[in-house]
Design an enzyme around this catalytic site. Sequence first.
Site, PDB file in Angstrom:
ATOM      1  N   ASP A  16     -30.815 -10.757 -14.668  1.00 10.89           N
ATOM      2  CA  ASP A  16     -31.717 -10.807 -13.499  1.00 10.89           C
ATOM      3  C   ASP A  16     -32.666  -9.618 -13.505  1.00 10.89           C
ATOM      4  O   ASP A  16     -33.834  -9.746 -13.139  1.00 10.89           O
ATOM      5  CB  ASP A  16     -30.943 -10.937 -12.169  1.00 10.89           C
ATOM      6  N   SER A  47     -16.145  -3.629  11.900  1.00  5.85           N
ATOM      7  CA  SER A  47     -15.764  -4.758  11.057  1.00  5.85           C
ATOM      8  C   SER A  47     -14.355  -5.233  11.423  1.00  5.85           C
ATOM      9  O   SER A  47     -13.452  -4.409  11.621  1.00  5.85           O
ATOM     10  CB  SER A  47     -15.791  -4.323   9.584  1.00  5.85           C
ATOM     11  N   ASP A 148     -27.817 -11.750  -6.666  1.00  6.76           N
ATOM     12  CA  ASP A 148     -26.782 -11.994  -5.664  1.00  6.76           C
ATOM     13  C   ASP A 148     -27.396 -12.230  -4.285  1.00  6.76           C
ATOM     14  O   ASP A 148     -26.997 -13.144  -3.554  1.00  6.76           O
ATOM     15  CB  ASP A 148     -25.815 -10.810  -5.600  1.00  6.76           C
ATOM     16  N   TYR A 200     -23.071  -0.090 -15.597  1.00  7.32           N
ATOM     17  CA  TYR A 200     -24.110  -1.066 -15.248  1.00  7.32           C
ATOM     18  C   TYR A 200     -25.493  -0.457 -15.481  1.00  7.32           C
ATOM     19  O   TYR A 200     -26.347  -1.051 -16.142  1.00  7.32           O
ATOM     20  CB  TYR A 200     -23.928  -1.478 -13.781  1.00  7.32           C
TER      21      TYR A 200
END
Length: 359
Positions: A16, A47, A148, A200
């Site tokens: 991507d 949360s 994503d 990454y």
Amino acid sequence: MAAAPGRVNLIGEHIDYSDGFVLPFAISDKTVVALARRSDRQIRIASMQKNADVYEISIDSLTPHKGENWARYALGVLWVLGIDAGVDLLIDGRVPLGAGLSSSAALECSIATAVNHLFDLKLSLAELARVSQKAENVYVGVPCGIMDQSVSLMAKAGSALLLDCRDLTSENIPFLIAPQGLELLIIDTQAHHKLVDGGYAERRASCEKAVATLGITSLRDISVADYAARQSELDPVTYIRGFHAVTEMRRVLDAVDALKNNNFIRLGELLNQSHRSLRDDYTVSCPELNLAVDTAIAQGALGARMVGGGFGGSAIALMKTEQVKRCESAISRAFSSAGYKSPRFFTSLPSEGAHVIAN
Ligand code: GLA
């Protein structure tokens, strides 16, 4: 309130950020956010997965920072959107964490969708994807690509999203495997997945180096044959990483053809090739992912591969529905013999992207 799903990528891994085509779909697990405007300039965020503990910060104090606090993913979206009012946010995140299924994109995109609606910002899905990616790149400090967030926002039920990562145009490719007697098993290896680690960024830098050295616009703009012919211009590590990218781009288009022709044998072969390329050329797999993939194939899967950033997280395996239970047991046994954590298994139909669920 708004909801946004996690994702699985059928094929098109680590391309991507090289302007490639990718073919992910949204899973049914979603993150839901309830958002309310406040009359002061405070942001209060909690949360359900963290005991609803309230984290509070002034909107004027938002600033990119590193750290472990999950709320950064949410605050980053508010920061990029530059809203000029305090808000209360309550999050219920149902996308499994740390499984490589993009729980972070689901969180970002649920908030982007809710803010877009509540503040009437009129941003398009592509703009919201860029906002969410920027939140992660700049505010959180993770150099992720655009896949994503795009699929979490744009996905359609029953289809995989053929996304052109250069301009964010997309085509829905029907992915209905149940009528074929097939299932896509998702295997969460429970091995650690940390994109913030250097692995990454280093892969991404290699692709950028290949582009700069070859004097091309992106790895999208060179065929496999032309790339191979210019091998001597690149150092070995840069070459082999770029080779993964150019071959994976080809495999995505071949996978779309296979799907359009209902040729699942061919799709399975492409999944296997993708895994080998990620394992051997791009070197982003890990022993747990390889064991999951190899065991699934030994059990008769049509194809299997790691998904997402790698170094842990999940693998997928395409197989006949009646093989699923046996395959799950075989993978669990193999993991136990190898002394790995017990894997978790999921299946998911391709689901709908982000949406506002109430006013
Ligand atoms: C992570 C990133 C994506 C993509 C994948 C690998 O999920 O967030 O942008 O690069 O890894 O395909």
